[in-house]
Design a protein around this motif. Structure first.
Motif, short mmCIF file in Angstrom:
data_model
loop_
_atom_site.label_atom_id
_atom_site.label_comp_id
_atom_site.label_asym_id
_atom_site.label_seq_id
_atom_site.Cartn_x
_atom_site.Cartn_y
_atom_site.Cartn_z
N THR A 122 -10.49 12.51 3.21
CA THR A 122 -9.60 11.65 3.98
C THR A 122 -8.74 10.86 3.00
O THR A 122 -9.26 10.27 2.04
CB THR A 122 -10.42 10.68 4.86
OG1 THR A 122 -11.25 11.44 5.74
CG2 THR A 122 -9.50 9.78 5.67
N ALA A 123 -7.44 10.85 3.21
CA ALA A 123 -6.53 10.27 2.22
C ALA A 123 -6.12 8.85 2.61
O ALA A 123 -5.85 8.57 3.77
CB ALA A 123 -5.28 11.13 2.09
N PRO A 124 -6.05 7.94 1.63
CA PRO A 124 -5.50 6.61 1.90
C PRO A 124 -4.01 6.73 2.21
O PRO A 124 -3.30 7.53 1.61
CB PRO A 124 -5.75 5.85 0.60
CG PRO A 124 -5.84 6.91 -0.45
CD PRO A 124 -6.44 8.11 0.23
N ALA A 125 -3.54 5.91 3.15
CA ALA A 125 -2.15 6.01 3.59
C ALA A 125 -1.65 4.65 4.06
O ALA A 125 -2.43 3.76 4.41
CB ALA A 125 -2.02 7.04 4.71
N GLN A 126 -0.33 4.53 4.09
CA GLN A 126 0.31 3.28 4.51
C GLN A 126 1.73 3.58 4.95
O GLN A 126 2.41 4.42 4.34
CB GLN A 126 0.30 2.27 3.36
CG GLN A 126 0.72 0.86 3.71
CD GLN A 126 0.51 -0.10 2.53
OE1 GLN A 126 0.28 0.32 1.39
NE2 GLN A 126 0.55 -1.39 2.82
N ASP A 135 5.71 -1.22 5.47
CA ASP A 135 4.50 -2.03 5.25
C ASP A 135 4.13 -2.05 3.77
O ASP A 135 3.76 -3.10 3.22
CB ASP A 135 3.33 -1.47 6.06
CG ASP A 135 3.45 -1.74 7.55
OD1 ASP A 135 4.31 -2.56 7.93
OD2 ASP A 135 2.71 -1.12 8.33
N PHE A 136 4.23 -0.90 3.12
CA PHE A 136 3.91 -0.82 1.70
C PHE A 136 4.83 -1.72 0.88
O PHE A 136 4.37 -2.49 0.02
CB PHE A 136 4.04 0.63 1.23
CG PHE A 136 3.98 0.82 -0.26
CD1 PHE A 136 2.78 0.69 -0.95
CD2 PHE A 136 5.13 1.12 -0.99
CE1 PHE A 136 2.72 0.86 -2.33
CE2 PHE A 136 5.08 1.29 -2.36
CZ PHE A 136 3.87 1.16 -3.03
N ALA A 168 -4.82 2.03 4.19
CA ALA A 168 -5.20 1.36 2.94
C ALA A 168 -3.98 0.66 2.36
O ALA A 168 -2.84 1.01 2.68
CB ALA A 168 -5.76 2.36 1.93
N ASP A 169 -4.23 -0.34 1.54
CA ASP A 169 -3.15 -0.97 0.78
C ASP A 169 -2.94 -0.13 -0.46
O ASP A 169 -3.74 -0.17 -1.40
CB ASP A 169 -3.55 -2.40 0.40
CG ASP A 169 -2.47 -3.11 -0.41
OD1 ASP A 169 -1.43 -2.48 -0.70
OD2 ASP A 169 -2.68 -4.29 -0.77
N LEU A 207 3.27 6.78 3.40
CA LEU A 207 2.82 7.22 2.08
C LEU A 207 1.41 7.78 2.22
O LEU A 207 0.55 7.17 2.88
CB LEU A 207 2.77 6.05 1.10
CG LEU A 207 4.02 5.36 0.61
CD1 LEU A 207 4.73 4.62 1.72
CD2 LEU A 207 3.65 4.38 -0.51
N ILE A 208 1.16 8.89 1.58
CA ILE A 208 -0.17 9.50 1.56
C ILE A 208 -0.50 9.78 0.11
O ILE A 208 0.29 10.38 -0.62
CB ILE A 208 -0.19 10.79 2.41
CG1 ILE A 208 0.15 10.45 3.88
CG2 ILE A 208 -1.53 11.49 2.31
CD1 ILE A 208 0.37 11.65 4.76
#
Length: 531
Positions: free
Chosen positions: A398-402, A406-407, A428-429, A463-464
């Motif tokens: 599972t990949a962190p993303a935003q 927001d980023f 995720a931040d 973003l991933i």
């Protein structure tokens, strides 16, 4: 009679075969269509203005039957009893090196740690569905290398490194369409690449070459700064005239082996960042200046972006990498405990999403804390970022993303968008996932790209992370003229893993050149006579 013409046409005339033929022949002053034939030999889209044009080079044949666009013929003699040349890695560099070795009258033996393309699919499914990473068989390791399951982009700027046309025609002979000889930015597609790679394998085997799958090279046979052969994981030693090392940019165990055996290698700058995913419809609207959709004639649009960003007084490039129109994002880790993403597209590029790597140049001076690792410093930095991404994704694939805005605003995304990434996303931040010198430049870059491409900077994009396998973090130095390793004789570092290529075509050309140089020196082949 054959005549060449240049045309600039609207998309509906350039991409509709029947309309193109009529319009082009009339523009060429030919009224008798019955004895005339026209074909496109070069095509590029000019979308800089709202009135999109397609630039075309074409050939007209009058009272003459045109031949194939492919001029090359394979000259694959039987080499089963000839002296062997060893190749480590069955990616584009290794496969094209093998074909060239056969053409020059010697026997290639390829050692590939992964599986053939068909068997490899089960391991890719396990990554996507079960989050299980097989360190020997994944999106990077296996027949065809990382290029097999990719967009299949064939555009390269490496025009001085070899014969581009020769490589492209070889791909057509093995199953690619002649369209790749026409389009300015050709691609094959991830759905068609496996069959093409299997056809390349069959050509090698039918000529008496060998390909050993599930065969990892664990050591090199070195004597007095000369390589005599390789040692397989089962302990068997195989010797040959020389060794072409074409292991790709993710073979960290090979880099460690070279360091342990005191073979000269160097830390190399690379680039690191994220995958950004928009809807393809939005990218089409931006690129083609359309309000709704691109229409039936234009292909899904791509983009290329670059920005020079300053952080703490240091300038670094932020740029798009491996943009995949109508594609999807895939997990590209090569070991458990790390998370890496990459992009790919099917041949029709008909998916709902567009994705691209957006990455920041990483120079060695940016990572002083890793200099203690010497030539493996950039590799260790890369690995640490990947482990951190894995942890932020929940210690799975599972990949962190935003979301993008927001980023930039340093705000945790309360919800994420639909995605093409099958293992799933975790909010995720990304500023905590990426080093500050990367994340701050990405934030600057996204805002700059939004000014260049109205609509690009939006919270309807996300973003991933992380995109970290852009190129090799290690260079295996070789002589500029002979391609041989600077210290170890008969060793020919090759392709992306050695730091000398950046895609399918450049790696293939590099494989051919390494084969030629090795045999020119150690088999005394007059390569110029057989070019």
């Amino acid at each position: 009679m054959k005549k060449k013409i240049n045309l600039q046409l609207p998309p509906e005339e350039a991409f509709d075969e029947a309309r193109f033929e009529k319009v082009a022949l009339r523009k060429a002053g030919i009224n008798d269509f019955s004895n005339s034939f026209i074909r496109q030999t070069r095509r590029s889209i000019d979308a800089r203005s709202k009135q999109i044009k397609v630039n075309i080079e074409a050939e007209i044949f009058v009272n003459e039957v045109p031949g194939s666009l492919v001029q090359k013929e394979l000259n694959l003699q039987n080499v089963s009893t000839k002296d062997p040349v060893l190749i480590v890695g069955a990616g584009p560099a290794g496969l094209f090196a093998a074909l060239r070795i056969i053409e020059l009258g010697y026997k290639p033996i390829i050692f590939e740690r992964g599986k053939d393309v068909r068997s490899r699919r089960r391991d890719l499914a396990a990554i996507n569905k079960d989050h299980v990473v097989n360190p020997e068989s994944n999106y990077c390791f296996g027949e065809g290398g990382a290029g097999t399951y990719s967009d299949g982009k064939l555009y390269t700027r490496s025009k001085k490194r070899g014969n581009i046309r020769r490589v492209m025609e070889t791909l057509v002979i093995h199953g690619a369409t002649e369209e790749i000889l026409v389009d300015a930015h050709p691609h094959i597609g991830t759905n068609k690449l496996p069959k093409l790679v299997a056809n390349l394998r069959e050509s090698i085997l039918e000529a008496g070459g060998q390909i050993l799958f599930d065969t990892r090279v664990d050591d090199l046979v070195l004597e007095d700064n000369e390589i005599k052969g390789v040692k397989k994981q089962d302990g068997e030693v195989v010797k040959g005239l020389g060794v072409i090392l074409a292991t790709g940019h993710s073979a960290r165990d090979i880099f460690k082996l070279l360091a342990d055996r005191k073979v000269l290698i160097e830390a190399k700058p690379f680039a690191l960042g994220v995958r950004i995913e928009h809807s393809q419809q939005l990218i089409d609207q931006i690129q083609y200046h359309c309000k709704i959709d691109r229409g039936q004639y234009l292909p899904p649009s791509a983009y290329s972006l670059v920005h020079q960003s300053h952080f703490k007084g240091v300038q670094r490039g932020v740029f798009s990498f491996c943009m995949c129109p109508g594609g999807f994002i895939v997990p590209s880790a090569t070991s458990p405990g790390e998370l890496v993403v990459n992009g790919m597209s099917p041949s029709r590029r008909d998916g709902k999403f567009a994705n691209s790597g957006i990455v920041v140049a990483v120079e060695l001076e940016d990572i002083p804390g890793y200099h203690k690792f010497g030539p493996l410093s950039a590799m260790h930095f890369q690995a640490d970022v990947e482990r951190k991404a894995w942890e932020h994704g929940g210690k799975s694939q599972t990949a962190p993303a935003q979301r993008m805005v927001d980023f930039v605003n340093r705000k945790q995304s309360q919800s994420l968008l639909k995605t093409s990434y099958q293992p799933g996303l975790e909010s995720a931040d990304m500023h905590t996932v990426l080093p500050p010198f990367i994340s701050n430049r990405l934030a600057d870059g996204f805002q700059a790209f939004g000014k260049k491409k109205k609509g690009y900077f939006t919270n309807d994009a996300q973003l991933i992370g992380v995109e970290s396998r852009t190129s090799s973090p290690v260079r295996i130095p070789r002589d500029r003229e002979t391609f041989e390793h600077l210290i170890v004789k008969r060793l020919y570092p090759c392709g992306e893993g050695a730091g000398y290529a950046g895609g399918i075509v450049s790696a293939a050309m590099d494989g051919e050149r390494c084969a030629e140089h090795l045999l020119a020196k150690y088999a005394r082949i007059d390569v110029e006579q057989v070019l």
